[in-house]
Design a protein around this motif. Structure first.
Motif, short mmCIF file in Angstrom:
data_model
loop_
_atom_site.label_atom_id
_atom_site.label_comp_id
_atom_site.label_asym_id
_atom_site.label_seq_id
_atom_site.Cartn_x
_atom_site.Cartn_y
_atom_site.Cartn_z
N GLY A 24 0.81 -1.21 0.00
CA GLY A 24 0.00 0.00 0.00
C GLY A 24 0.84 1.26 0.00
O GLY A 24 0.49 2.25 -0.64
N GLY A 25 1.97 1.23 0.70
CA GLY A 25 2.78 2.44 0.82
C GLY A 25 3.63 2.75 -0.39
O GLY A 25 4.00 3.90 -0.61
N ILE A 26 3.95 1.73 -1.21
CA ILE A 26 4.89 1.95 -2.31
C ILE A 26 4.31 2.86 -3.38
O ILE A 26 5.06 3.56 -4.09
CB ILE A 26 5.33 0.60 -2.93
CG1 ILE A 26 6.57 0.81 -3.81
CG2 ILE A 26 4.20 -0.02 -3.72
CD1 ILE A 26 7.17 -0.48 -4.31
N VAL A 125 2.36 3.75 7.41
CA VAL A 125 3.27 2.63 7.19
C VAL A 125 4.17 2.45 8.41
O VAL A 125 4.34 1.34 8.93
CB VAL A 125 4.12 2.87 5.92
CG1 VAL A 125 5.20 1.78 5.80
CG2 VAL A 125 3.24 2.88 4.68
N LEU A 126 4.73 3.55 8.87
CA LEU A 126 5.60 3.49 10.05
C LEU A 126 4.83 3.11 11.30
O LEU A 126 5.31 2.33 12.13
CB LEU A 126 6.28 4.85 10.25
CG LEU A 126 7.26 5.29 9.17
CD1 LEU A 126 7.75 6.70 9.45
CD2 LEU A 126 8.43 4.34 9.08
N VAL A 127 3.65 3.66 11.48
CA VAL A 127 2.85 3.39 12.68
C VAL A 127 2.50 1.90 12.76
O VAL A 127 2.69 1.26 13.80
CB VAL A 127 1.57 4.25 12.68
CG1 VAL A 127 0.66 3.84 13.84
CG2 VAL A 127 1.91 5.73 12.77
N GLY A 143 14.33 -1.73 8.72
CA GLY A 143 15.26 -2.00 7.63
C GLY A 143 14.56 -2.56 6.41
O GLY A 143 14.87 -2.19 5.28
N MET A 144 13.60 -3.45 6.63
CA MET A 144 12.84 -3.99 5.51
C MET A 144 12.00 -2.91 4.86
O MET A 144 11.89 -2.84 3.63
CB MET A 144 11.95 -5.14 6.00
CG MET A 144 12.74 -6.33 6.53
SD MET A 144 11.71 -7.63 7.25
CE MET A 144 10.93 -8.28 5.78
N MET A 145 11.40 -2.04 5.66
CA MET A 145 10.63 -0.93 5.11
C MET A 145 11.55 0.02 4.35
O MET A 145 11.18 0.61 3.34
CB MET A 145 9.93 -0.19 6.24
CG MET A 145 8.97 0.89 5.74
SD MET A 145 8.80 2.22 6.93
CE MET A 145 10.43 2.94 6.87
N GLY A 146 12.79 0.17 4.85
CA GLY A 146 13.73 1.07 4.21
C GLY A 146 14.10 0.67 2.81
O GLY A 146 14.53 1.51 2.01
N VAL A 147 13.96 -0.62 2.46
CA VAL A 147 14.22 -1.04 1.09
C VAL A 147 13.30 -0.30 0.13
O VAL A 147 13.72 0.21 -0.92
CB VAL A 147 14.02 -2.57 0.96
CG1 VAL A 147 14.12 -3.00 -0.50
CG2 VAL A 147 15.05 -3.31 1.81
N VAL A 148 12.02 -0.21 0.49
CA VAL A 148 11.06 0.50 -0.36
C VAL A 148 11.36 1.99 -0.37
O VAL A 148 11.33 2.64 -1.42
CB VAL A 148 9.62 0.22 0.13
CG1 VAL A 148 8.61 1.03 -0.67
CG2 VAL A 148 9.31 -1.26 0.02
N LEU A 149 11.65 2.55 0.81
CA LEU A 149 11.95 3.98 0.88
C LEU A 149 13.19 4.33 0.07
O LEU A 149 13.28 5.42 -0.51
CB LEU A 149 12.15 4.39 2.34
CG LEU A 149 10.91 4.41 3.23
CD1 LEU A 149 11.30 4.78 4.66
CD2 LEU A 149 9.86 5.38 2.70
N ILE A 175 -1.62 2.62 -13.51
CA ILE A 175 -0.90 1.51 -12.91
C ILE A 175 -1.20 1.38 -11.42
O ILE A 175 -1.11 0.29 -10.84
CB ILE A 175 0.63 1.67 -13.14
CG1 ILE A 175 1.39 0.40 -12.73
CG2 ILE A 175 1.17 2.85 -12.34
CD1 ILE A 175 1.05 -0.81 -13.55
N ASN A 176 -1.60 2.49 -10.79
CA ASN A 176 -1.93 2.44 -9.36
C ASN A 176 -3.21 1.66 -9.06
O ASN A 176 -3.38 1.16 -7.95
CB ASN A 176 -2.07 3.86 -8.80
CG ASN A 176 -0.75 4.59 -8.72
OD1 ASN A 176 0.28 3.99 -8.45
ND2 ASN A 176 -0.78 5.89 -8.96
N LEU A 177 -4.10 1.58 -10.05
CA LEU A 177 -5.43 0.99 -9.79
C LEU A 177 -5.35 -0.49 -9.43
O LEU A 177 -5.88 -0.90 -8.38
CB LEU A 177 -6.35 1.24 -10.98
CG LEU A 177 -6.61 2.72 -11.32
CD1 LEU A 177 -7.59 2.83 -12.48
CD2 LEU A 177 -7.13 3.46 -10.10
N PRO A 178 -4.73 -1.35 -10.26
CA PRO A 178 -4.68 -2.77 -9.84
C PRO A 178 -3.88 -2.98 -8.57
O PRO A 178 -4.27 -3.80 -7.72
CB PRO A 178 -4.01 -3.46 -11.05
CG PRO A 178 -3.31 -2.37 -11.80
CD PRO A 178 -4.12 -1.13 -11.59
N ILE A 179 -2.77 -2.24 -8.42
CA ILE A 179 -1.98 -2.38 -7.19
C ILE A 179 -2.81 -1.96 -5.99
O ILE A 179 -2.83 -2.63 -4.95
CB ILE A 179 -0.69 -1.54 -7.28
CG1 ILE A 179 0.19 -2.02 -8.43
CG2 ILE A 179 0.08 -1.59 -5.97
CD1 ILE A 179 1.40 -1.15 -8.68
#
Length: 490
Positions: A24-26, A125-127, A143-149, A175-179
């Motif tokens: 959701g956050g990407i 996302v952080l919360v 750290g895992m979240m930081g990969v996306v960031l 492209i955002n719609l299916p995701i």
């Protein structure tokens, strides 16, 4: 009850929660930079100027900045799950409307709607992840979240360029719609509902604080964005919003310290904690250094080596790759050792790599700059994840939404300041040297020396970060992590 300290395994429920949350956050992370490559196309499509169409990006960022502080309050008022779904749906509505835009004005308006949705989703996302991980595993999960960031700002322009050339500008929004639809359906099942919030209960909105802080942050961001575009801080379009924004933020600080009837959007007293103040400051410096390199490096490939925009963007990708590789490892390490030593190591690597970039000119092969950029990414990634983990280890659980708002806002402002400073450096050197004769490399060298100086400031601040997690923290963290794991399995 078994402690999670030193346990490298993450239970399946938490892993599912991480995956759904990052899905959701990407979208917002990519969208903030992906559309920038389409400015010329928008201007031609809608028969307008580049300055007018730039508000499609600026409006998005301002809406995001204004929304983030209010999101911290809304978590206590409406609950995480409802707010998360609302933000996702609003972002999808803005994406669909942007894809169907018929002129520049409609595109700007719909991008603002997208920005509001991203301003809700991004800090959540952080919360969500901080609450589910607990302090004992905060470093690994961040750290895992930081990969996306890390990859978002780098891959956004590259992905945008590919889609623009192959499928047209509307595809960047479609492209955002299916995701997004998949993210909503999975969120209904996986995102924890959290405590039930009765209708009419929860904290009252600090309206005065919102009217001071939100426009204050937006005005400062607008000033820094204008400074980056104009390469000077003395233009009226920079000075006026900067003075206004600082005045509003000073007013907010005074208001928050005096607040009695309602809880302020951001409790200024959080900064009295040395660990919290150091963590958010270092995180802001990471954003500053990252965006400074992201701005200077592709320009150097275009100006000094004659590459096109797509090739320059691809050559910058190792910066994000290095950060994405370092963050999970450094985050896991920080859960055992604390933040100080990983941050020190990362700052040293980033400083040495930035110094290496200052030695690269028009006659240097691209392989050396690619390797140096990869090392800068490794260093900044090794700083980012431990700092984020340290931040959430210092916060009481009820202050996590406020801490997330502070982190995201400082990252936005730090990034804008980094771009503005590099633009100013390049303009100063460019006014005295012609790029064609090779002397123009001085501007880029100055920009990378600036990144080197930022890395040294991070190194100097590292002793202020929390050290090795103590036994007491681990015990409390164990309960928090267990609670988070049980929620993740729901």
């Amino acid at each position: 009850m078994t402690s999670h300290i030193g346990d490298d395994r993450l239970d399946p429920g938490l892993l599912r929660l991480i995956g759904v949350t990052l899905l959701g956050g990407i979208m917002g992370i990519l969208d903030s930079t992906m559309v920038t490559v389409a400015a010329d196309t928008f201007a031609d499509e809608f028969n307008t100027s580049l300055s007018a169409i730039s508000w499609a990006t600026t409006g998005y960022l301002l809406a995001l900045t204004v929304t983030i502080p209010v999101t911290g309050w809304a978590v206590g008022r409406f609950g995480v799950k409802k707010l998360w779904l609302f933000g996702l749906v609003l972002f999808l509505v803005g994406s669909l409307a942007s894809a169907l835009a018929w002129n520049a004005g409609s595109l700007v308006v719909f991008r603002v709607v997208q920005g509001v949705g991203a301003g809700v989703v991004d800090p959540l996302v952080l919360v969500i992840l901080a609450r589910a991980a607990g302090p004992s595993r905060a470093g690994r999960v961040m750290g895992m979240m930081g990969v996306v960031l890390s990859l978002g700002p780098v891959l956004g322009p590259v992905l945008g360029g590919v889609m623009l050339e192959s499928m047209g500008w509307r595809s960047m929004f479609f492209i955002n719609l299916p995701i997004g639809i998949v993210a909503v359906l999975l969120a209904l099942r996986v995102i924890p509902a959290g405590p039930t919030v009765a209708r009419g209960s929860g904290p009252r909105l600090d309206l005065v604080g919102a009217l001071l802080m939100a426009p204050g942050l937006a005005a400062v961001l607008l000033a820094l964005t204008e400074a980056g575009e104009r390469a000077r801080f003395t233009a009226p379009s920079v000075v006026i919003p900067l003075v206004l924004g600082v005045a509003l933020l000073v007013g907010y600080v005074i208001h928050a310290l005096r607040a009695r009837r309602t809880e302020p959007l951001i409790d200024i007293r959080l900064f009295s904690s040395r660990g919290f103040a150091a963590s958010v400051t270092v995180q802001g410096l990471v954003g500053l250094a990252t965006f400074a390199v992201l701005f200077a490096l592709p320009l150097s490939y275009q100006v000094l080596h004659g590459h096109g925009a797509r090739a320059a963007g691809l050559l910058v990708a190792p910066l994000g790759l290095g950060s994405a590789l370092a963050m999970p490892l450094a985050g896991r390490l920080s859960d055992r050792l604390g933040a100080r030593n990983p941050v020190r190591g990362g700052a040293v690597v980033a400083a040495l790599a930035s110094a290496g970039l200052t030695r690269i000119g028009a006659d240097s092969g691209e392989v050396w700059s690619v390797l140096a950029a990869f090392a800068v990414g490794l260093g900044l990634g090794a700083v980012g994840a431990p700092t984020m983990g340290a931040l959430y280890r210092t916060l009481p659980p009820e202050k996590v939404p406020q801490g997330s708002s502070v982190v995201y806002n400082l990252n936005q402002l730090g990034g804008a300041l980094g771009v503005a400073c590099v633009a100013l450096i390049l303009a100063a050197f460019g006014s005295r040297a012609a790029v064609g004769d090779g002397a123009g490399t001085g501007g880029f060298q100055g920009a990378f020396w600036f990144v080197f100086a930022v890395a040294l400031v991070i190194l100097a601040a590292s002793p202020l970060l929390p050290g090795r997690p103590g036994a007491a923290t681990a015990a409390g963290a164990d309960a928090s992590a267990a609670d988070g794991s049980s929620l993740a399995r729901q």
